[in-house]
Design a protein around this motif. Sequence first.
Motif, short mmCIF file in Angstrom:
data_model
loop_
_atom_site.label_atom_id
_atom_site.label_comp_id
_atom_site.label_asym_id
_atom_site.label_seq_id
_atom_site.Cartn_x
_atom_site.Cartn_y
_atom_site.Cartn_z
N GLU A 99 2.83 -1.11 -10.71
CA GLU A 99 2.29 -2.10 -11.19
C GLU A 99 0.65 -2.19 -10.96
OE1 GLU A 99 3.85 -5.78 -10.14
OE2 GLU A 99 5.93 -5.27 -11.24
N THR A 100 0.14 -0.82 -11.35
CA THR A 100 -1.62 -0.57 -11.04
C THR A 100 -2.03 0.16 -12.32
OG1 THR A 100 -2.82 0.40 -9.57
CG2 THR A 100 -0.87 1.59 -10.17
N THR A 101 -3.03 0.17 -12.26
CA THR A 101 -4.03 0.73 -13.33
C THR A 101 -4.57 1.99 -12.73
OG1 THR A 101 -4.33 -1.21 -14.69
CG2 THR A 101 -5.98 0.69 -15.24
N LEU A 102 -4.33 3.47 -13.30
CA LEU A 102 -5.14 4.65 -12.95
C LEU A 102 -5.95 4.89 -14.03
CD1 LEU A 102 -1.71 6.45 -12.03
CD2 LEU A 102 -3.35 5.35 -10.54
N LYS A 103 -7.42 5.04 -13.71
CA LYS A 103 -8.40 5.58 -14.64
C LYS A 103 -8.18 7.10 -14.66
CE LYS A 103 -11.41 1.82 -13.09
NZ LYS A 103 -13.00 1.85 -12.38
N GLU A 104 -9.02 7.66 -15.63
CA GLU A 104 -9.14 8.86 -15.95
C GLU A 104 -9.64 9.60 -14.79
OE1 GLU A 104 -7.72 12.18 -18.06
OE2 GLU A 104 -7.97 10.18 -19.14
N GLY A 105 -8.93 10.90 -14.07
CA GLY A 105 -9.06 11.50 -12.80
C GLY A 105 -8.53 10.84 -11.71
N GLU A 106 -7.93 9.62 -11.84
CA GLU A 106 -7.21 8.87 -10.60
C GLU A 106 -5.90 9.52 -10.74
OE1 GLU A 106 -9.93 5.23 -9.65
OE2 GLU A 106 -8.30 4.92 -10.73
N TYR A 107 -5.23 9.36 -9.48
CA TYR A 107 -3.71 9.45 -9.35
C TYR A 107 -3.20 8.60 -8.24
CZ TYR A 107 -4.77 12.66 -5.50
OH TYR A 107 -4.96 13.13 -4.13
N ILE A 140 -1.09 1.34 -1.79
CA ILE A 140 -0.66 0.21 -2.87
C ILE A 140 0.86 -0.14 -2.69
CG2 ILE A 140 -2.61 0.83 -4.35
CD1 ILE A 140 -0.56 2.78 -6.04
N PHE A 141 1.46 -0.11 -1.57
CA PHE A 141 2.66 0.00 -1.26
C PHE A 141 3.40 -1.45 -2.27
CE2 PHE A 141 6.36 -1.90 0.82
CZ PHE A 141 7.04 -0.60 1.00
N ASP A 142 2.28 -2.46 -1.89
CA ASP A 142 2.73 -3.86 -2.66
C ASP A 142 2.65 -3.87 -4.21
OD1 ASP A 142 -0.21 -3.58 -2.85
OD2 ASP A 142 -0.42 -5.75 -2.42
N LYS A 143 2.11 -2.63 -4.68
CA LYS A 143 2.13 -2.61 -6.19
C LYS A 143 3.49 -1.77 -6.86
CE LYS A 143 -2.00 -4.04 -6.54
NZ LYS A 143 -2.36 -5.56 -7.02
N ARG A 144 4.31 -1.54 -6.06
CA ARG A 144 5.60 -0.96 -6.45
C ARG A 144 6.35 -1.97 -7.45
NH1 ARG A 144 6.41 -3.26 -1.48
NH2 ARG A 144 8.66 -4.19 -1.17
N ASP A 145 7.24 -1.56 -8.27
CA ASP A 145 8.24 -2.04 -8.96
C ASP A 145 9.22 -2.88 -8.14
OD1 ASP A 145 9.96 -3.37 -10.79
OD2 ASP A 145 10.35 -1.57 -11.85
N ARG A 146 9.29 -4.04 -7.93
CA ARG A 146 10.27 -4.55 -6.91
C ARG A 146 11.41 -4.76 -7.50
NH1 ARG A 146 7.27 -6.58 -2.39
NH2 ARG A 146 5.18 -6.46 -3.05
#
Length: 277
Positions: A204-212, A234-240
């Motif tokens: 549950e995060t947003t990746l901009k162009e060039g990010e991974y 971003i461990f807390d951004k995982r799909d729980r």
Amino acid sequence: MMQLYYEAADGTILNLMQNGIYAQDPEALTQNTWSYTTISGVNGLARVKRFYKNVQTAKMKLSIMAADKEEFNTIMYEMHRIFEKDVRNMTPGKIWWNNFYKEGFVYSTSNDDYEELFESVEHEIEFLSVNPSWIRRTTYQYRAQANETGTLDYPRDYGYDYDRSDILEVLENKCIGEANFELIFYGAAVDPQITIGGNVYGLETTLKEGEYATVNSITKKIRQYSITGEETNIFDKRDRENNIFQKIPEGILAVLRSKEMQVDITLYDERGEPEWI
């Protein structure tokens, strides 16, 4: 020709089959032993409760043969420096056997049959494996495809809901049993996810162009990297609602993703022996 070399934690490569260093008994590295525990069964007979693996050690002889004194001293110095640095820093290196590697330390060395006139010595090393398995990494790449609208009607039921913005592909896990993995989601993407063998791996995060973002089932780490290389936990951004570290099942698996989603899947083939040739 067989490739056998040591890769230090800093990336330095020490070839163990050429340039004055020649492994005499590399098969010693392939020893494979399971430990086990037992419990008392009926009639007092013991039965196996479980198998497991501890750290393991293996000895290997290296024949050092140089053209002159200077080359001999260089070989011995560099070899000692590489092994010693990893031990002192507590950073395991890797012994590579063709496409397989085993992580650990060269923690003990000894010398025999030193011949000063011929600039040669028999150099025995002892390798302590922190992970007793030989590992081969295989990466599968899934790239963006042209998008369409509407619905899809496949001739067989894969158990998924999908439309023309999704794509259904396959992944073959040839490992022995379930496999650990690393996922890399590439931007641009919002809430990236992929379904493999029925299990959803999502963030549950947003990746901009060039990010991974990376998900590693061995280290249990989830990281996001900016265009400049900045790392964020971003461990807390995982799909729980799903187990994002669920190992990849063995066999041919259905892979469902959106057509815009770009992702790499690296499987870790862990086994007791490497493939010999």
